[in-house]
Design a protein around this motif. Structure first.
Motif, PDB file in Angstrom:
ATOM      1  N   LEU A 151       0.854  -1.171   0.000  1.00 11.88           N
ATOM      2  CA  LEU A 151       0.000   0.000   0.000  1.00 11.88           C
ATOM      3  C   LEU A 151       0.897   1.230   0.000  1.00 11.88           C
ATOM      4  CD1 LEU A 151      -2.838   1.329   0.328  1.00 11.88           C
ATOM      5  CD2 LEU A 151      -2.429   1.230   2.804  1.00 11.88           C
ATOM      6  N   SER A 152       0.621   2.184  -0.887  1.00 12.54           N
ATOM      7  CA  SER A 152       1.481   3.357  -0.958  1.00 12.54           C
ATOM      8  C   SER A 152       0.654   4.613  -1.200  1.00 12.54           C
ATOM      9  CB  SER A 152       2.535   3.201  -2.054  1.00 12.54           C
ATOM     10  OG  SER A 152       1.931   3.183  -3.335  1.00 12.54           O
TER      11      SER A 152
ATOM     12  N   TYR B 211      -1.066  14.209   1.609  1.00 12.73           N
ATOM     13  CA  TYR B 211      -0.922  13.256   0.495  1.00 12.73           C
ATOM     14  C   TYR B 211      -1.809  13.673  -0.665  1.00 12.73           C
ATOM     15  CZ  TYR B 211       1.223  10.182   3.967  1.00 12.73           C
ATOM     16  OH  TYR B 211       2.031   9.657   4.939  1.00 12.73           O
ATOM     17  N   ARG B 212      -1.403  13.269  -1.852  1.00 12.48           N
ATOM     18  CA  ARG B 212      -2.238  13.457  -3.038  1.00 12.48           C
ATOM     19  C   ARG B 212      -3.274  12.337  -3.095  1.00 12.48           C
ATOM     20  NH1 ARG B 212       2.868  15.359  -4.808  1.00 12.48           N
ATOM     21  NH2 ARG B 212       2.714  17.534  -5.530  1.00 12.48           N
ATOM     22  N   SER B 213      -4.498  12.693  -3.393  1.00 11.83           N
ATOM     23  CA  SER B 213      -5.591  11.726  -3.398  1.00 11.83           C
ATOM     24  C   SER B 213      -5.794  11.151  -4.793  1.00 11.83           C
ATOM     25  CB  SER B 213      -6.884  12.392  -2.923  1.00 11.83           C
ATOM     26  OG  SER B 213      -7.463  13.149  -3.977  1.00 11.83           O
ATOM     27  N   ARG B 214      -6.799  10.335  -4.930  1.00 17.02           N
ATOM     28  CA  ARG B 214      -7.107   9.711  -6.226  1.00 17.02           C
ATOM     29  C   ARG B 214      -7.640  10.719  -7.238  1.00 17.02           C
ATOM     30  NH1 ARG B 214     -12.155   7.468  -7.820  1.00 17.02           N
ATOM     31  NH2 ARG B 214     -13.935   8.328  -6.669  1.00 17.02           N
ATOM     32  N   HIS B 215      -7.955  11.917  -6.787  1.00 22.08           N
ATOM     33  CA  HIS B 215      -8.551  12.909  -7.674  1.00 22.08           C
ATOM     34  C   HIS B 215      -7.516  13.765  -8.403  1.00 22.08           C
ATOM     35  CE1 HIS B 215     -12.621  12.045  -6.335  1.00 22.08           C
ATOM     36  NE2 HIS B 215     -12.160  12.016  -5.099  1.00 22.08           N
ATOM     37  N   VAL B 216      -6.233  13.566  -8.133  1.00 25.25           N
ATOM     38  CA  VAL B 216      -5.236  14.369  -8.846  1.00 25.25           C
ATOM     39  C   VAL B 216      -5.175  13.932 -10.309  1.00 25.25           C
ATOM     40  CG1 VAL B 216      -3.865  14.814  -6.774  1.00 25.25           C
ATOM     41  CG2 VAL B 216      -3.342  12.811  -8.197  1.00 25.25           C
ATOM     42  N   THR B 217      -4.795  14.849 -11.171  1.00 31.32           N
ATOM     43  CA  THR B 217      -4.770  14.574 -12.612  1.00 31.32           C
ATOM     44  C   THR B 217      -3.725  13.538 -12.983  1.00 31.32           C
ATOM     45  OG1 THR B 217      -5.505  16.829 -13.036  1.00 31.32           O
ATOM     46  CG2 THR B 217      -4.537  15.630 -14.885  1.00 31.32           C
ATOM     47  N   ASN B 218      -2.566  13.610 -12.375  1.00 32.33           N
ATOM     48  CA  ASN B 218      -1.463  12.698 -12.674  1.00 32.33           C
ATOM     49  C   ASN B 218      -1.704  11.354 -11.982  1.00 32.33           C
ATOM     50  OD1 ASN B 218       0.926  11.322 -13.055  1.00 32.33           O
ATOM     51  ND2 ASN B 218       2.244  13.081 -12.591  1.00 32.33           N
ATOM     52  N   ALA B 219      -2.033  10.332 -12.771  1.00 30.99           N
ATOM     53  CA  ALA B 219      -2.360   9.024 -12.198  1.00 30.99           C
ATOM     54  C   ALA B 219      -1.208   8.421 -11.420  1.00 30.99           C
ATOM     55  CB  ALA B 219      -2.801   8.064 -13.306  1.00 30.99           C
ATOM     56  N   ALA B 220       0.032   8.734 -11.804  1.00 32.14           N
ATOM     57  CA  ALA B 220       1.197   8.179 -11.116  1.00 32.14           C
ATOM     58  C   ALA B 220       1.322   8.712  -9.699  1.00 32.14           C
ATOM     59  CB  ALA B 220       2.468   8.488 -11.903  1.00 32.14           C
ATOM     60  N   GLN B 221       0.614   9.784  -9.377  1.00 28.91           N
ATOM     61  CA  GLN B 221       0.703  10.383  -8.048  1.00 28.91           C
ATOM     62  C   GLN B 221      -0.415   9.912  -7.112  1.00 28.91           C
ATOM     63  OE1 GLN B 221       0.705  14.613  -8.894  1.00 28.91           O
ATOM     64  NE2 GLN B 221       2.924  14.641  -9.220  1.00 28.91           N
ATOM     65  N   ARG B 222      -1.288   9.085  -7.600  1.00 34.85           N
ATOM     66  CA  ARG B 222      -2.409   8.625  -6.777  1.00 34.85           C
ATOM     67  C   ARG B 222      -1.972   7.511  -5.825  1.00 34.85           C
ATOM     68  NH1 ARG B 222      -6.217   8.219 -12.162  1.00 34.85           N
ATOM     69  NH2 ARG B 222      -6.358  10.489 -12.531  1.00 34.85           N
ATOM     70  N   PRO B 223      -2.717   7.316  -4.742  1.00 35.20           N
ATOM     71  CA  PRO B 223      -2.448   6.159  -3.882  1.00 35.20           C
ATOM     72  C   PRO B 223      -2.571   4.865  -4.696  1.00 35.20           C
ATOM     73  CG  PRO B 223      -3.986   7.669  -2.836  1.00 35.20           C
ATOM     74  CD  PRO B 223      -3.850   8.121  -4.262  1.00 35.20           C
ATOM     75  N   ALA B 224      -1.925   3.827  -4.214  1.00 34.72           N
ATOM     76  CA  ALA B 224      -1.908   2.572  -4.977  1.00 34.72           C
ATOM     77  C   ALA B 224      -1.880   1.375  -4.036  1.00 34.72           C
ATOM     78  CB  ALA B 224      -0.711   2.536  -5.918  1.00 34.72           C
ATOM     79  N   LEU B 225      -2.503   0.309  -4.487  1.00 31.77           N
ATOM     80  CA  LEU B 225      -2.412  -0.993  -3.832  1.00 31.77           C
ATOM     81  C   LEU B 225      -1.838  -1.943  -4.876  1.00 31.77           C
ATOM     82  CD1 LEU B 225      -3.159  -2.499  -1.164  1.00 31.77           C
ATOM     83  CD2 LEU B 225      -5.233  -3.261  -2.345  1.00 31.77           C
ATOM     84  N   THR B 226      -0.598  -2.362  -4.667  1.00 31.85           N
ATOM     85  CA  THR B 226       0.094  -3.232  -5.623  1.00 31.85           C
ATOM     86  C   THR B 226       0.052  -4.661  -5.101  1.00 31.85           C
ATOM     87  OG1 THR B 226       1.532  -1.425  -6.331  1.00 31.85           O
ATOM     88  CG2 THR B 226       2.251  -3.667  -6.834  1.00 31.85           C
ATOM     89  N   LEU B 227      -0.471  -5.551  -5.923  1.00 34.61           N
ATOM     90  CA  LEU B 227      -0.691  -6.948  -5.522  1.00 34.61           C
ATOM     91  C   LEU B 227       0.036  -7.881  -6.472  1.00 34.61           C
ATOM     92  CD1 LEU B 227      -4.579  -6.691  -5.169  1.00 34.61           C
ATOM     93  CD2 LEU B 227      -2.901  -6.366  -3.363  1.00 34.61           C
ATOM     94  N   THR B 228       0.687  -8.876  -5.926  1.00 37.01           N
ATOM     95  CA  THR B 228       1.255  -9.966  -6.718  1.00 37.01           C
ATOM     96  C   THR B 228       0.522 -11.244  -6.334  1.00 37.01           C
ATOM     97  OG1 THR B 228       3.424  -8.900  -6.828  1.00 37.01           O
ATOM     98  CG2 THR B 228       3.343 -11.263  -7.289  1.00 37.01           C
ATOM     99  N   TYR B 229       0.117 -11.991  -7.349  1.00 34.41           N
ATOM    100  CA  TYR B 229      -0.639 -13.211  -7.072  1.00 34.41           C
ATOM    101  C   TYR B 229      -0.283 -14.301  -8.073  1.00 34.41           C
ATOM    102  CZ  TYR B 229      -3.688 -11.788 -10.957  1.00 34.41           C
ATOM    103  OH  TYR B 229      -4.175 -11.424 -12.192  1.00 34.41           O
TER     104      TYR B 229
END
Length: 387
Positions: free
Chosen positions: A93-94, A187-205
């Motif tokens: 989570l980032s 923190y920058r939220s999910r509403h910022v224009t730059n998608a790379a700056q949004r929070p993220a949940l990275t999953l490996t499965y």
């Protein structure tokens, strides 16, 4: 990704020996899980709440704030894009901070699991916020004075794995709260224009094998005796009979349509529940043979029109019935690898059906048919596959 080997169409199996199919399959046999896949999800909802404005909502803000006891953030992720049989092996989570201040004390930003996913991005406030779990599932630390600077907080604690796995098996939504006892971070939220700056949940499965248990769509036995029963049909009988003396044989047909197209077959188990038998002498194994012709009808198959079996036995079982106690249930089971290429070919074929003949050289055994009221005693084909 693991390559998917294709066996010939089931209609061509007459021209392939089982030994040949197994030799080819061994060269291309898939592992028990596909190669690991990594996906990154952005929140479907995020906001922060503050006791300074206990009824205010900040769901449409481009920022969320984590600030000691003065504000905490909530994030929710949608897991529905993951396969249902995904086995989560890692979670991160980032969130990207851009400013903050270190007041002192514990500056960690803690992640807490929130079981209640019903909160709304445009409705959550300090007064109606859901209660998080008591024990955090990891944290990150970002130090700030008054100087703005992009820094990404990352929590890769292994405690996140069972949380995400559990929510994948549940409503496929997972929520977290972020809070800090001592520091403030913006923190920058999910509403910022730059998608790379949004929070993220990275999953490996990885994909776990799936097991399905099939019952026959048709079963019957055929009978050649001395009283003209070679043209009789026993498709509606409650029993399936093997009797070497009258050449009574069982026919089973299974529909594989519930297995996803392109699935890679991992293992196969064929079983039937017997309720009585006689063991006179000789080879008492019950042998299973492939029947390439799936057009036979349960209510029309007879000894005289039975489809031919082909090749060597795919597998067999042995059940002993003593003469002084010939009535009790026993389950005959075969899990021979010979079945794997046969089921793979049938699954990849057009009609997606497979038929078997069961017979024995010397023993007599009676089994429950699919017409019996107790479904647990019906014949079964258990197929494990990778979608």
């Amino acid at each position: 990704m693991t390559s998917r080997f294709r066996f010939p169409d089931v209609s061509l199996l007459n021209s392939f020996s089982v030994t040949t199919l197994l030799a080819v399959a061994a060269l291309s046999a898939p592992s028990l899980a596909l190669a690991a896949t990594t996906v990154t999800l952005t929140p479907v909802a995020d906001s922060y709440v503050t006791p300074d404005a206990p009824d205010a909502n900040f769901g449409n803000s481009g920022t969320f704030v984590v600030n000691r006891g003065y504000s905490e953030a909530y994030l929710r992720f949608d897991l529905s894009s993951l396969p249902a049989n995904a086995v989560i092996t890692s979670v991160s989570l980032s969130a990207l901070a851009y400013s903050g201040y270190a007041y002192g004390g514990d500056g960690n930003v803690y992640t807490s699991f929130v079981a209640d996913d019903s909160w709304q991005e445009m409705g959550i406030t300090w007064n109606n916020r859901p209660t998080p779990a008591a024990t955090p599932v990891g944290e990150w630390f970002l130090w700030y004075d008054f100087t703005p600077e992009d820094k990404r907080g990352i929590n890769s604690n292994a405690a996140l794995i069972p949380v995400v796995q559990g929510e994948l098996a549940g409503d496929k939504q997972v929520s977290f709260r972020l809070h800090s006892p001592g520091y403030k971070t913006n923190y920058r939220s999910r509403h910022v224009t730059n998608a790379a700056q949004r929070p993220a949940l990275t999953l490996t499965y990885e994909l776990a094998p799936v097991t399905t248990v099939l019952e026959p769509e048709a079963d019957a036995y055929v009978n050649r005796d001395y009283w003209g029963e070679s043209d009789w049909n026993y498709g509606s009988a409650l029993e399936l009979v093997i009797n070497y003396g009258f050449d009574r044989k069982i026919f089973l047909r299974f529909n594989l349509a519930s297995i996803p197209a392109g699935a890679v077959i991992q293992s196969v188990k064929l079983s039937a529940t017997a309720f009585t038998g006689v063991s006179p002498f000789g080879d008492g194994n019950v042998y299973a043979y492939l029947v390439p012709d799936n057009s036979w009808g349960e209510s029309s198959i007879t000894y005289n029109n039975q489809p031919a079996a082909t090749g060597s036995p795919l597998g067999w079982w042995w059940l002993w019935y003593p003469t002084n106690n010939a009535y009790f249930d026993q389950v005959g089971v075969t899990e021979d690898p010979n079945f794997i290429p046969v089921i793979q070919a049938a699954s990849d074929a057009t009609d997606r059906r497979v038929s078997f003949q069961l017979s024995s050289p010397y023993y007599l055994t009676s089994y429950y048919s699919r017409e019996t009221s107790n479904a647990s005693k019906h014949p079964k084909l258990e197929v494990t596959y990778l979608p």
